[in-house]
Enzyme design. Structure first.
Site, PDB file in Angstrom:
ATOM      1  N   CYS A   1       0.807  -1.214   0.000  1.00  0.00           N
ATOM      2  CA  CYS A   1       0.000   0.000   0.000  1.00  0.00           C
ATOM      3  C   CYS A   1       0.848   1.275   0.000  1.00  0.00           C
ATOM      4  O   CYS A   1       1.456   1.600  -1.000  1.00  0.00           O
ATOM      5  CB  CYS A   1      -0.979  -0.026   1.184  1.00  0.00           C
TER       6      CYS A   1
ATOM      7  N   ARG B   1     -12.391   5.786  -2.350  1.00  0.00           N
ATOM      8  CA  ARG B   1     -11.517   4.692  -1.974  1.00  0.00           C
ATOM      9  C   ARG B   1     -11.908   3.414  -2.708  1.00  0.00           C
ATOM     10  O   ARG B   1     -13.064   3.208  -3.092  1.00  0.00           O
ATOM     11  CB  ARG B   1     -11.575   4.435  -0.466  1.00  0.00           C
TER      12      ARG B   1
ATOM     13  N   HIS C   1      -3.823  -6.084   1.753  1.00  0.00           N
ATOM     14  CA  HIS C   1      -3.656  -6.290   3.187  1.00  0.00           C
ATOM     15  C   HIS C   1      -4.181  -7.688   3.501  1.00  0.00           C
ATOM     16  O   HIS C   1      -4.154  -8.569   2.667  1.00  0.00           O
ATOM     17  CB  HIS C   1      -4.433  -5.222   3.962  1.00  0.00           C
TER      18      HIS C   1
END
Length: 241
Positions: free
Chosen positions: A95, A129, A191
């Protein structure tokens, strides 16, 4: 008796590890021990000296403010990290650190944070997002994880992605690429954290680190990955059938 000592360096664990990415470091350390190697974990914080002998380097995600806090130290250690990457040191950047290993990250406000240029990618922040579970096809088989990023990343011409998106948004939600890889350096938005759910990928990083540290081929142990395999398969079946 240990098969060898592996130095694992986690960069900026306070500023750039807010989405569970510390789990990648813990996963690598545990798997190294399960395979019969000694894992020595180093944490590199802004303003401290970078460990002299790094065999495996990991970094995680963070907010724009976290990226700004590590910017000066990353520049100070940029030549060291570039040299390690060029020498074949395996690295996993997730990220925010994936973005900073690229050419630049341009915030929503228009501020440009220069990256190291190890990966030929450029990222722009967005108001919207990209969030949700992901399934990828990679050279390590099916890889699953969870993305949560506002940055939209575009690969440079000739830059190899980490994987092809089967479900999820990936780098930008349009070109079906996810992450990037050059040599032994891997960047990804996944993640989860990514490594506990994908032991084949974790062991690929470990194998490269072992060869670098010991000069010998990786000698795997026999860890029980049945739960990780079940969890990964369930996510794949749920999302892509």
């Amino acid at each position: 008796m240990s098969k060898g000592r592996i130095n694992l360096v986690h960069i900026y664990p306070r500023e750039m590890s807010i989405y569970g990415d510390l789990g990648n470091t813990r996963c690598l350390a545990s798997r190294l021990r399960w395979h019969g190697y000694e894992a020595v974990v180093h944490q590199h914080h802004p303003g401290t000296e970078f460990p002299e002998d790094a065999h495996l380097v990991v970094g995680g995600g963070g907010q724009d403010s976290g990226q700004a806090r590590v910017e000066a130290d990353l520049e100070r250690n940029g030549d060291r990290l570039k040299a390690l990457a060029a020498d074949g040191t395996p690295m996993l950047m997730i990220c925010g650190m994936y973005q900073l290993f690229g050419n630049a990250f341009i915030t929503v406000e228009g501020r440009s944070l220069p990256g190291l240029g190890i990966l030929d990618v450029t990222t722009r922040g967005n108001a919207k997002r990209m969030i949700g579970p992901v399934v990828l096809d990679t050279e390590f088989g099916e890889v699953v994880g969870y993305e949560n990023h506002s940055g939209s990343t575009v690969l440079g011409e000739g830059q190899k992605p980490f994987g092809t998106v089967r479900s999820g948004m990936g780098n930008n939600g349009t070109d079906q690429t996810e992450g990037a890889t050059t040599g032994n350096v891997f960047g990804s938005y996944l993640h989860g954290p990514i490594l506990p759910a994908n032991p084949a990928f974790a062991d690929a990083l470990i194998a490269r680190a072992v060869e670098r540290a010991t000069g010998q081929a990786f000698e795997p142990g026999t860890p029980d990955d049945s739960l990780a395999d079940q969890a990964r398969l369930r996510q794949v079946r749920r999302l892509v059938g």
